[in-house]
Design a protein around this motif. Sequence first.
Motif, PDB file in Angstrom:
ATOM      1  N   PRO A  18       0.804  -1.232   0.000  1.00  0.00           N
ATOM      2  CA  PRO A  18       0.000   0.000   0.000  1.00  0.00           C
ATOM      3  C   PRO A  18       0.835   1.280   0.000  1.00  0.00           C
ATOM      4  O   PRO A  18       0.566   2.196  -0.785  1.00  0.00           O
ATOM      5  N   ILE A  19       1.863   1.334   0.812  1.00  0.00           N
ATOM      6  CA  ILE A  19       2.698   2.543   0.881  1.00  0.00           C
ATOM      7  C   ILE A  19       3.458   2.742  -0.419  1.00  0.00           C
ATOM      8  O   ILE A  19       3.592   3.865  -0.909  1.00  0.00           O
ATOM      9  N   MET A  20       3.950   1.662  -1.005  1.00  0.00           N
ATOM     10  CA  MET A  20       4.678   1.774  -2.271  1.00  0.00           C
ATOM     11  C   MET A  20       3.779   2.322  -3.378  1.00  0.00           C
ATOM     12  O   MET A  20       4.195   3.187  -4.155  1.00  0.00           O
ATOM     13  N   ILE A  21       2.542   1.850  -3.432  1.00  0.00           N
ATOM     14  CA  ILE A  21       1.600   2.314  -4.464  1.00  0.00           C
ATOM     15  C   ILE A  21       1.185   3.757  -4.213  1.00  0.00           C
ATOM     16  O   ILE A  21       1.086   4.563  -5.140  1.00  0.00           O
ATOM     17  N   ILE A  22       0.948   4.107  -2.954  1.00  0.00           N
ATOM     18  CA  ILE A  22       0.610   5.501  -2.610  1.00  0.00           C
ATOM     19  C   ILE A  22       1.746   6.422  -3.026  1.00  0.00           C
ATOM     20  O   ILE A  22       1.529   7.456  -3.658  1.00  0.00           O
ATOM     21  N   ARG A  23       2.962   6.037  -2.684  1.00  0.00           N
ATOM     22  CA  ARG A  23       4.120   6.880  -3.000  1.00  0.00           C
ATOM     23  C   ARG A  23       4.262   7.068  -4.516  1.00  0.00           C
ATOM     24  O   ARG A  23       4.515   8.177  -4.996  1.00  0.00           O
TER      25      ARG A  23
END
Length: 78
Positions: A18-23
């Motif tokens: 999730p954090i990788m995609i948000i970033r």
Amino acid sequence: MKKINIMLNLIGLRCPEPIMIIRKNIRKIKKNETILVLSDDPSTKRDIPHFCNFMEHQLIECLTSIKPYRYLLKKGIY
């Protein structure tokens, strides 16, 4: 509700995805534009606020009482 520039359905994904995609997606928008994130990963309750704080983005809304969790982020300076 504020205008949403991107909506990310991250249901079923687990940390760190999730954090990788948000970033990746927050880089595509301009300063002050928003991303709505839907997630069911309990670690996002901790990770998304930390990400916003560290990267100087604004967590406008955080609804985590029921799944899917909803986060509204506004792009900051980065």
